[in-house]
Design a protein around this motif. Structure first.
Motif, PDB file in Angstrom:
ATOM      1  N   LYS A 195       0.841  -1.187   0.000  1.00  0.00           N
ATOM      2  CA  LYS A 195       0.000   0.000   0.000  1.00  0.00           C
ATOM      3  C   LYS A 195       0.883   1.246   0.000  1.00  0.00           C
ATOM      4  O   LYS A 195       2.039   1.217   0.433  1.00  0.00           O
ATOM      5  CB  LYS A 195      -0.908   0.013   1.233  1.00  0.00           C
ATOM      6  N   GLU A 607     -10.577  -2.796   0.196  1.00  0.00           N
ATOM      7  CA  GLU A 607      -9.209  -2.326   0.266  1.00  0.00           C
ATOM      8  C   GLU A 607      -9.107  -0.831   0.512  1.00  0.00           C
ATOM      9  O   GLU A 607      -8.145  -0.344   1.084  1.00  0.00           O
ATOM     10  CB  GLU A 607      -8.450  -2.696  -1.016  1.00  0.00           C
ATOM     11  N   SER A 612      -4.566   3.145   1.531  1.00  0.00           N
ATOM     12  CA  SER A 612      -3.732   2.823   0.364  1.00  0.00           C
ATOM     13  C   SER A 612      -2.377   2.322   0.814  1.00  0.00           C
ATOM     14  O   SER A 612      -1.903   2.629   1.878  1.00  0.00           O
ATOM     15  CB  SER A 612      -3.568   4.051  -0.508  1.00  0.00           C
TER      16      SER A 612
END
Length: 612
Positions: A195, A607, A612
Motif C-alpha cells: 500500500k 481495500e 492505500s
C-alpha cells in the motif's frame, strides 16, 4: 490549479544515485560492426568498434518526464462513480517541474463513507469546476509525459471513462504502476504490504498519504524515486528497461518448465512440493498444465512465487469433475497443509462467532465455535478484530451490558462507569428487571437474525451527522463498525440456511456440454460429477446422491464445512442458469435482511477501507 516551479534536484537522492550508474555504464557501451564496403579487395573482414548511441540503449531515466497522478472519487467503479479531485506532480531527473491540483464537481452526492475517508464534502465541490474543463487542463499539463500512479489500473480507468464521457480524445500515454514495481523490489521484511502508506514509510516520504489527491501524488513521487534508485543499482538505466523490469524471467526459473510437461490439460488442483514432499503452494485452474506452465514465464510477477518455484521439485495434479470441486479441494488442502506460499485460507481456525450468552441477563461474547446451546450466534467473522467492530456497532445501538461477570437476579452490585454514563440499564444494581432487559435482548436478536434496520438505520444517520459536522475520524470509526456488522450479518444470514439443509442437489450447463452436478449436505460439498453431452442427466443425479459423502450436521447455525467452502457453494448456487434438482429441508433467507444494506456500505471497496 497548476504551478510550474523549477526546484533544485535532491542531492544524494534517488536520481543522484542513478546518475552515477548511468555515467559509469554509458562510456563503456560499444558495438562491433562489420562493413563490407570498407574492406580492401581480397582482405579479411576486420571488426571495427563503434561507440553506441543513447538511442541504441533506450531513453535514459534521467531524461524521462514523469507525471505522477492520483485521483479521489465517489466510489470504486469507473463505470458508475465520478472523480472528485485531481492531484499530479511533474518530475524529471529528480526535479519537480510543476504541480496540478483541482477539486471536481461530480454532479452526484458524495457518499458519507467517502467523505469520511477523504475529507472531501459536497460543500467543498459545489462550486468546483466540472470534469469537462478539468480533464483537458490535466491532459495539457501531462503532455506526452509518462503517467505514473499507485495502482494505476484504478486511476487510468477513471481517466479513460472521463475522457469517453466528455468526448475528449484519450492520448494513450505510457503508464507506469508503482505497485507492480514495488512487488518486485520491496520485500515482506521491509513492509507488510505494498500500500502507498506502507511504501511511503519505507522510502521516508516527506509527505504522508492521507487520501487527498495532491498529497498522495507527492508521496508517490518519493516512492517512485526510491524504486528507481533500487533498479538503478541493478543495472536498469532506461525507461524501456524499467517498463519491462518485472517481466524478467531468471534462467533458473525458466529451466523448471519441465515440471509442467506431464500434467493433464484438465480442470483441477495442483500442488507444488519441495524435495521432501512438503506442500509449498496449492492452486486451482480450469487447465492445470497451462496454469502451471505460466509460473515459468514473464506473466508470473509475484516475488513470493519466484521464491516458491526456486524451491519446488515436483507438481502433483488432482483432476476434478467440476470447477467448484476444484475450488473446494483447494480450500481443504490449504487448511490441511498450510502451505507457506499461500496467503489466504491458511488459518480457518481464526474465524470467530458473536454469541448471546445463556443467562438471565445475556451479553454479547466472542467465541471460537458454536456449541449448540439454543441461543443466537452470528458469524463466522474472519478475525477477532472484525467481530469486535461488529459487536461495538450493536452496543452503539442497543444498550446491552458489557461487563463479563455473571449477574444474579437477587444479589446486586455497584454500577459500572457505563451505567453512570447512561449507556447501560444497570441490571447489576437491580435498576433493570429481567423482563425489561429481555426486551432489549429480543430487539438485538431480531436485528442479528432478521431485520437489522433497528440497529443499522440509526447508526447510518449518526455516521452521516458526524461526517456533516466534519468529525471525520469519528465517522470513519463508526463506518468501519457498520461495515463489519453488515458483512458479518449478511454472511451469517446466507450461510445459516444452507448449513441446516440436509441436502441440495443442483445442476448447471457445462461449458463442455452436458451438466455439472453437485450435492451439498449441511453446507459441505458432498459430491460432484458431470453428465456427458446429450445424455439424460437424471441417472447421474441419482448416482451422485447415492454415492455422495455422508455428512453429519454441525451445531446450528455452523456449517459442516469451512465457512469459505460454504461461501463458494452459495456463489455457485446463485449464478444464473443454476437449477435446483432437489432440496431436503428449508433453504431461505430473510427478505429484510442485512444484505439490503450492503450496497450502500460497499460504496468503497474493502481495500479502500484499509487505506492505500
Amino acid at each position: 490549479m497548476t504551478t510550474d516551479k523549477p526546484l533544485s534536484p535532491r542531492v544524494g537522492g534517488a536520481w543522484g544515485g542513478l546518475s552515477v550508474v548511468i555515467s559509469s555504464v554509458f562510456p563503456m557501451s560499444t558495438t562491433t560492426l562489420t562493413r563490407p564496403s570498407q574492406r580492401a579487395p581480397g582482405s579479411a573482414a576486420l571488426p571495427r568498434a563503434i561507440q553506441g548511441t543513447l538511442d541504441d540503449l533506450g531513453t535514459p531515466l534521467n531524461e524521462v518526464t514523469f507525471v505522477v497522478v492520483d485521483l479521489e472519487t465517489t466510489g470504486g467503479s469507473a463505470h458508475g462513480d465520478h472523480i472528485t479531485e485531481f492531484g499530479a506532480v511533474k518530475v524529471r531527473g529528480g526535479e519537480v517541474l510543476g504541480e496540478f491540483q483541482s477539486l471536481v464537481n461530480p454532479r452526484v452526492p458524495i457518499p458519507p463513507v467517502i467523505s469520511a475517508l477523504t475529507g472531501i464534502t459536497n460543500a467543498m465541490v459545489a462550486s468546483a469546476p466540472r470534469i469537462e474543463s478539468v480533464l483537458p487542463s490535466f491532459l495539457e499539463f501531462a503532455g506526452d509525459a509518462v503517467l505514473v500512479a499507485h495502482n494505476a489500473r484504478f486511476d487510468i480507468s477513471f481517466l479513460k471513462a472521463a475522457a469517453a464521457a466528455t468526448s475528449t480524445p484519450w492520448p494513450g500515454p505510457t503508464v507506469l504502476d508503482t505497485v507492480l514495481l514495488a512487488r518486485a523490489l520491496v520485500t515482506r521484511d521491509e513492509a507488510p504490504n505494498h500500500k502507498l502508506s506502507s511504501l511511503a514509510r519505507v522510502f521516508h516520504s516527506h509527505v504522508a498519504p492521507d487520501h487527498r489527491a495532491l498529497h498522495d501524488a507527492q508521496a508517490t513521487v518519493d516512492v517512485l524515486h526510491g524504486l528507481i534508485a533500487r533498479v538503478g543499482g541493478l543495472g536498469v538505466t532506461t525507461l524501456e528497461e524499467l517498463a519491462t523490469y518485472s517481466a524478467r524471467v531468471p534462467p533458473a526459473r525458466r529451466r523448471k518448465r519441465y515440471l509442467a510437461d506431464d500434467l493433464p490439460s484438465a480442470p483441477g488442483v495442483y500442488q507444488f512440493k519441495d524435495g521432501n514432499g512438503r506442500v509449498l503452494y496449492v492452486g486451482t485452474s480450469v487447465d492445470i498444465r497451462t496454469r502451471v506452465r505460466s509460473y515459468f514465464t514473464a506473466s508470473e510477477q509475484r516475488r513470493r512465487m519466484s521464491e516458491m518455484v526456486r524451491i519446488a521439485e515436483s507438481v502433483t495434479p488432482i483432476v476434478c469433475a467440476t470447477a467448484l470441486e476444484a475450488q473446494v479441494r483447494e480450500l481443504r488442502l490449504i487448511a490441511e497443509h498450510k502451505p507457506p506460499y499461500n496467503r489466504r485460507s491458511r488459518h480457518p481456525e481464526k474465524a470467530v462467532w458473536i454469541k448471546l450468552t445463556v443467562e438471565p441477563f445475556p451479553r454479547l461474547s466472542i467465541v471460537k465455535q458454536v456449541r449448540g446451546d439454543a441461543t443466537t450466534y452470528v458469524g463466522p467473522f474472519p478475525s477477532r478484530a472484525a467481530a469486535e467492530d461488529a459487536m461495538a456497532a450493536v452496543h452503539d445501538a442497543v444498550p446491552l451490558r458489557r461487563c463479563h461477570q455473571r449477574l444474579s437476579v437477587t444479589r446486586f452490585t455497584a454500577a459500572c462507569a457505563l451505567a453512570e454514563m447512561g449507556r447501560c440499564g444497570a441490571p447489576c444494581t437491580g435498576a433493570q428487571t429481567v423482563d425489561d432487559y429481555g426486551a432489549l435482548v429480543r430487539s438485538a436478536q431480531e436485528a442479528l437474525v432478521g431485520d437489522p434496520s433497528f440497529v443499522l438505520s440509526p447508526l447510518e444517520r449518526r455516521m452521516q451527522q458526524l461526517a456533516g459536522d466534519e468529525r471525520y475520524e469519528d465517522a470513519a470509526t463508526l463506518r468501519d463498525r457498520l461495515a463489519a456488522l453488515v458483512r458479518g450479518l449478511t454472511r451469517s444470514q446466507r450461510l445459516a440456511p444452507l448449513a441446516t439443509t440436509a441436502e441440495i442437489v443442483a445442476a448447471r450447463r457445462s461449458p463442455l456440454g452436458g451438466w455439472e452436478l453437485i450435492c451439498v449436505r449441511f453446507g459441505r460439498l458432498a459430491g460432484s460429477t458431470r453428465s456427458p453431452r446429450g445424455a439424460d442427466p437424471m441417472p447421474y443425479v441419482e448416482a451422485l446422491s447415492a454415492s455422495a459423502e455422508v455428512v453429519a450436521p454441525a451445531p446450528a447455525p455452523a456449517p459442516a464445512a469451512l465457512p469459505e467452502e460454504c461461501e463458494k457453494i452459495l456463489r455457485w448456487l446463485e449464478e444464473p442458469g443454476v437449477r435446483l434438482v432437489s432440496v431436503d429441508g428449508v433453504w431461505s433467507c430473510p427478505v429484510g435482511g442485512a444484505s439490503r444494506f450492503g450496497d450502500h456500505l460497499a460504496a468503497v471497496p474493502p481495500e479502500r477501507f484499509e487505506g492505500s
